[in-house]
Every structure is written in C-alpha cells, then in structure tokens.
Scaffold this motif. Structure first.
Motif, short mmCIF file in Angstrom:
data_model
loop_
_atom_site.label_atom_id
_atom_site.label_comp_id
_atom_site.label_asym_id
_atom_site.label_seq_id
_atom_site.Cartn_x
_atom_site.Cartn_y
_atom_site.Cartn_z
N GLY A 41 -12.68 27.40 -41.82
CA GLY A 41 -12.41 28.74 -41.64
C GLY A 41 -10.98 29.22 -41.04
O GLY A 41 -10.33 28.41 -40.42
N PRO A 42 -10.54 30.38 -41.16
CA PRO A 42 -9.11 30.91 -40.74
C PRO A 42 -9.28 30.83 -39.12
O PRO A 42 -9.98 31.58 -38.52
CB PRO A 42 -8.92 32.16 -41.06
N GLY A 43 -8.41 30.06 -38.35
CA GLY A 43 -8.12 29.96 -37.01
C GLY A 43 -7.34 31.24 -36.33
O GLY A 43 -7.55 31.42 -34.99
N ARG A 44 -6.50 31.46 -37.28
CA ARG A 44 -5.51 32.67 -36.57
C ARG A 44 -5.22 33.55 -37.84
O ARG A 44 -5.03 33.01 -38.89
CB ARG A 44 -4.48 32.32 -35.69
N LEU A 45 -5.07 34.85 -37.70
CA LEU A 45 -4.59 35.77 -38.52
C LEU A 45 -3.23 36.34 -38.23
O LEU A 45 -2.93 37.67 -38.63
CB LEU A 45 -5.51 36.83 -38.84
N ASP A 57 -5.91 34.37 -45.49
CA ASP A 57 -4.76 34.22 -45.29
C ASP A 57 -4.57 33.23 -43.87
O ASP A 57 -3.41 32.45 -43.81
CB ASP A 57 -3.63 35.27 -45.10
N GLY A 58 -5.52 33.11 -43.20
CA GLY A 58 -5.37 32.62 -41.73
C GLY A 58 -5.44 30.89 -41.85
O GLY A 58 -6.08 30.45 -42.78
N ASP A 59 -4.50 30.39 -41.18
CA ASP A 59 -4.45 29.06 -41.13
C ASP A 59 -5.88 28.20 -40.83
O ASP A 59 -6.58 28.65 -39.83
CB ASP A 59 -3.17 28.51 -39.92
N GLY A 60 -6.16 27.34 -41.63
CA GLY A 60 -7.19 26.62 -41.55
C GLY A 60 -7.27 26.02 -40.35
O GLY A 60 -6.64 25.20 -39.79
N PHE A 116 3.29 29.48 -52.39
CA PHE A 116 2.49 29.98 -51.46
C PHE A 116 2.03 29.04 -50.63
O PHE A 116 1.88 27.79 -50.92
CB PHE A 116 1.41 30.79 -52.28
N LYS A 117 1.53 29.79 -49.35
CA LYS A 117 0.98 28.83 -48.36
C LYS A 117 -0.43 28.08 -48.86
O LYS A 117 -0.96 29.10 -49.21
CB LYS A 117 0.95 29.35 -46.98
N ASN A 118 -0.37 26.72 -48.75
CA ASN A 118 -1.81 26.24 -48.88
C ASN A 118 -2.41 26.28 -47.64
O ASN A 118 -2.27 25.63 -46.61
CB ASN A 118 -1.96 24.92 -49.24
N ALA A 119 -3.38 27.22 -47.26
CA ALA A 119 -3.94 27.43 -45.98
C ALA A 119 -4.99 26.44 -45.62
O ALA A 119 -5.34 26.38 -44.29
CB ALA A 119 -4.58 29.01 -45.79
N ALA A 120 -5.63 25.85 -46.41
CA ALA A 120 -6.45 24.61 -46.20
C ALA A 120 -7.72 25.26 -45.30
O ALA A 120 -8.17 24.53 -44.49
CB ALA A 120 -6.11 23.49 -45.47
#
Length: 503
Positions: A41-45, A57-60, A116-120
């Motif tokens: 899941g996203p660790g930070r937004l 969009d959050g970094d995985g 685009f960012k691959n947020a994984a």
C-alpha cells in the motif's frame, strides 16, 4: 470522531522502516496459523513536501507479518525502492508525474513528460519462488521474501519489454503487468494482463508457468483505452469487463491534466465483456504479440468496477462472474490533508453483483447479490476459477460520513445474507482468508486484516473468525499504516501459493 478527519490522519506518512515482534493485545493466536502475510500500500502521500493528490500515487511500502511456530508474530516494513523513489530521494524533490499528481510548475513542467512513476504500491504476489510488488501500469518489482530488500525491476527475462516501435515505445519501454494476477489452483499457472496505451490501445495478456516463466503473450485490440483494473479466470477462459470509461490520452500525455482527471465516460454505452480462451499462444520474443480470438458480449447496462470476487463455469456452460458494481466512476483528485476535500470525493457505492454470460445465445444477465455496498472482495484462493459461495470485503456504511469503508462483511452468495461488523471510526483493510488446512471448507480458517485505530493513531493486525467476524486475536503495530490495498499469504514451509480442493 469525524470520518473525513480520520481519513486525513490515517494517510499521514509512515514514520520509518522497522523490525519488531508484535505485542498480543487481545485473544489467543489461532492454532495452526503458520506462514507470512505480505501486504502492499502507499506509505506516504507526499514527496519531499509536494502532496500527492490521489491514494494511488503514494510510494509503495510492503509489510511482512510472520506467524511463527511459537505463536509469536514478527513485523517488518520496507519501502519498495523503485528507480523513481531512489532518484527522488537523492534529489530531495518530486521528479515524476503520477496517476493523480502532476509536477509543480504547470504545463511547462508536465508537457510531453511521458514517464510516470511506477509506485509499486498496489499488491504483492508470490509465484515461482519470487515475491513481486505490483503496480497498475508497469513492471513488477522483485523483493527478497525474507528481508523485503528490492532486488530488481523484473521484466521476466525480457518477456515484458516493449518491442513495438514508436510511438508505443516512446510512451513506455515496458509492457504493463497489472496488480491483480490470478493463480489457477489446479495448474499452478499465473495469468495477468496490462493495458498498453497508444494510438491503437491493446489489452496484453500473459500466461506464466508455475516456475515463473512467461510462456505466452497475446493481445486483444481495443477501440478505447478503457480503465480495467481487474479480471477473472474460469476453467477455460479469461474474462475482462471493458467499462464505458476511458482516458483522454491527448490531454493526459500532453500534461494538460493528470491521467485520473482525463477519465471520461461514454454516455449511453453499455459495458463490453471480453472472453478469451485460457489456452492462448503467443511467442514472448515476438516484436508484436499476436492477436488472440475473443468473444465479445454486451452487458445490459454501462457500469464500472474495480474488483471481482471470482468466476466459474456452471454445468450448463454459462460463465458466472461475481464482482462489485459501481454505477459510474468519476476521475478527480483529492487533497488528503484536507477533510473538506475528502468529503467532496464523488465515489459511488459498489454493490456485489452477479453476471451470467451465455456463449450460446450471446446474452448477459445481471442481478444484485445484496444491497450492502462492499469493496476489496476476497474469496478462498483455492476456489479461483471454480465454484464458490462465500466472500468477504470491506463495507461502506452510513456511519462513516465519507466514501471510505468502516465496516467488514461476509457475503453468502447463495442466499445473499451478509454478516456485518461495524468498526467506525476505525478503518479496516482487505480481509485475507487463510484456510485451516488444504481440505478445509471455504470459510473454515482465519481472516487477517490491518486495521487503523482512529483514537490512538495506530494500526493493528487482526485475526478474525471467517464465519461470524468475531476477533480471535489482535496485535499492536509499532507505527500506524495508511490504508493499503492488497495482500498475499504464503503458508509456512511452502513455495506454493494455493492448493485446489474438490468441489
């Protein structure tokens, strides 16, 4: 507590990477629960002060919960160190566009920036001995299953490289590998897809053998770049729903809008259903994947869905598909620092719905299974592609005051009965079912969920009874976790994913 403020608090950035044993706060560890739950899941937004304007969009950040022989639970969390994440950490600023967030600076900074960012950040799967962090529109990232260290951007030995020429290769050098692969419990094969955008968008489909080798790649030409997030398999078919929702690629790629703001609905058009034979063939080394035969059906109406429960073929030959139907999906951004912005999100409820597809008559029927809105649906993974009866999900209740789900539910798809448990103001995550044994019934085992506790701004790991949703055990985490997306359980001592049971 105000529901929108709970969401704002829950999406605050994670405080760090930890390795700790969890403290048992309630109950007793379920006997026989051994293995590892991986969750993504996203660790930070936010990226170095720049807010990210969509939860996607959050970094995985992948979490690892290990259930030991002694009943203890050990926790570990690590950022997925994608190329984009590392470069932004080094630069100390946002460098890449995202699904719902453009770079600061307007059109000058975003025009024709096609990377685009691959947020994984969406899901994880363990297959062929590899743990993969998955994202919607790019390559998976391979992680060490024990340490969660990011090992590589995994192109499956070159099979996922985009060998088509311009303009497709200008948009991406890689083929997309979606966040919702399906593993067949009979054959051990993994099936997946991706939407390859461009002047002529394609649905690209993959068949991966139990050892993790891509054996076949094929494509289905699409009229529009429809937003497809999930799919289902049956014993003989792959089934995709192409909703009348597409991306205005010209506006998104030019930088005029973000991809989520470029989502458009085709009014007065029904949802198209694509049925592809499971035994498709296509040499992964070919420059352009071959077209595959496809049967096309029209649903009775137009709708959208993020997630399916499951699908199967009944004795009459009809395909039975269960999913969470939304009347519409509207693209838009949200400031997750602002409760008013959270309240204003236009997000329709999703109702569990059954579609019956008759290949002989080319007809599709639709019926709602319950009036209780549910999302993040989950069935026993031993039932994938085979008849099922029980499913679980998070429930959207009136108490939340926002589109966020604050309850959990168990749905009997034979009767439509829903067992529901309200957790407001807390926020439950996806319910992952772990069977008690390989031969246990499809609701005999344990449900695992990460729950955000609003009053204490912490998160906990819960073990629940799959039949009545009572709490069996509860472990306190040393940090809060923002609401995540999907997880995968790997039984102890097994490199397998699931085991089939008899019908």
């Amino acid at each position: 507590m105000d529901g929108a403020q709970v969401v704002v608090n829950a999406y605050r950035p994670v405080s760090g990477e930890l390795d700790e044993e969890l403290r048992l706060a309630e109950g007793e560890p379920p006997p026989g629960l051994r293995g590892v739950l991986f969750r993504n899941g996203p660790g930070r937004l936010e990226v170095h002060g720049t807010p990210q304007m969509h939860p996607f969009d959050g970094d995985g950040m992948v979490c690892r919960f290990e259930f030991g022989e002694d009943g203890r639970v050990y926790y570990k969390n690590r950022w997925v160190r994608t190329e984009e994440f590392v470069r932004e950490e080094q630069a100390g600023r946002m460098l890449f566009r995202n699904f719902g967030t453009n770079l600061p600076g307007g059109l000058w900074k975003n025009g024709l920036r096609l990377k685009f960012k691959n947020a994984a950040n969406t899901s994880v799967v363990m297959h062929g001995g590899k743990l993969l962090a998955l994202w919607e529109a790019g390559l998976p990232h391979r992680l060490d299953p024990a340490t969660l260290a990011t090992e590589a951007r995994d192109d499956f030995e070159g099979a996922l490289l985009n060998r088509r020429g311009p303009p497709s290769s200008w948009i991406s050098r890689e083929l997309p590998f979606s966040a919702h692969p399906k593993v067949c419990p009979r054959t051990g094969e993994l099936f997946n897809f991706g939407l390859q955008i461009g002047p002529s968008p394609d649905l690209v489909i993959y068949r991966v053998d139990p050892a993790g080798v891509v054996r076949s790649i094929a494509r289905v030409p699409l009229e529009q770049a429809s937003f497809m997030h999930d799919f289902v398999i049956t014993a003989r078919h792959l089934v995709f729903f192409a909703s009348p929702i597409h991306f205005d690629l010209a506006r998104a790629l030019s930088g005029l809008t973000t991809p989520v703001e470029a989502i458009r609905r085709r009014e007065n058009e029904s949802t198209e259903i694509l049925v592809v034979p499971r035994d498709f063939h296509g040499d992964p080394s070919r420059r352009t994947p071959p077209d595959v035969s496809v049967d096309r059906f029209r649903a009775p109406s137009g709708f959208f869905l993020f997630h399916f429960f499951n699908a199967y073929e009944d004795p009459s030959g009809e395909l039975v598909v269960d999913g969470c139907r939304m009347a519409r999906f509207e693209g838009g951004t949200v400031d997750l620092r602002d409760p008013e912005s959270v309240r204003s999100v236009p997000f329709d409820p999703a109702y569990p719905t059954r579609w019956r597809i008759d290949p002989r008559t080319k007809s599709v029927s639709e019926s709602r299974l319950t009036d209780v809105p549910m999302e993040l649906p989950f069935v026993d993974r031993r039932r994938v592609g085979r008849p099922h009866r029980i499913g679980w999900g998070t429930v959207r209740s009136e108490q939340s005051g926002t589109p966020v789900h604050t309850a959990i539910g168990r749905l009997d798809m034979g009767t439509g009965q829903v067992v529901q448990r309200e957790l407001a103001p807390d926020l439950p995550g996806e319910l992952v079912f772990v069977p008690r044994s390989d031969t246990a019934d499809e609701d005999d085992g344990v449900l695992l969920s990460v729950v955000y506790r609003a009053e204490s701004h912490t998160s906990e790991l819960w073990a629940l009874d799959p039949r009545d949703l009572r709490t069996m055990a509860r472990w306190e985490l040393p940090q809060h976790l923002p609401p995540g997306f999907h997880g995968w359980f790997v039984p102890s001592g097994a490199n397998r994913t699931v085991t089939a049971t008899e019908d």
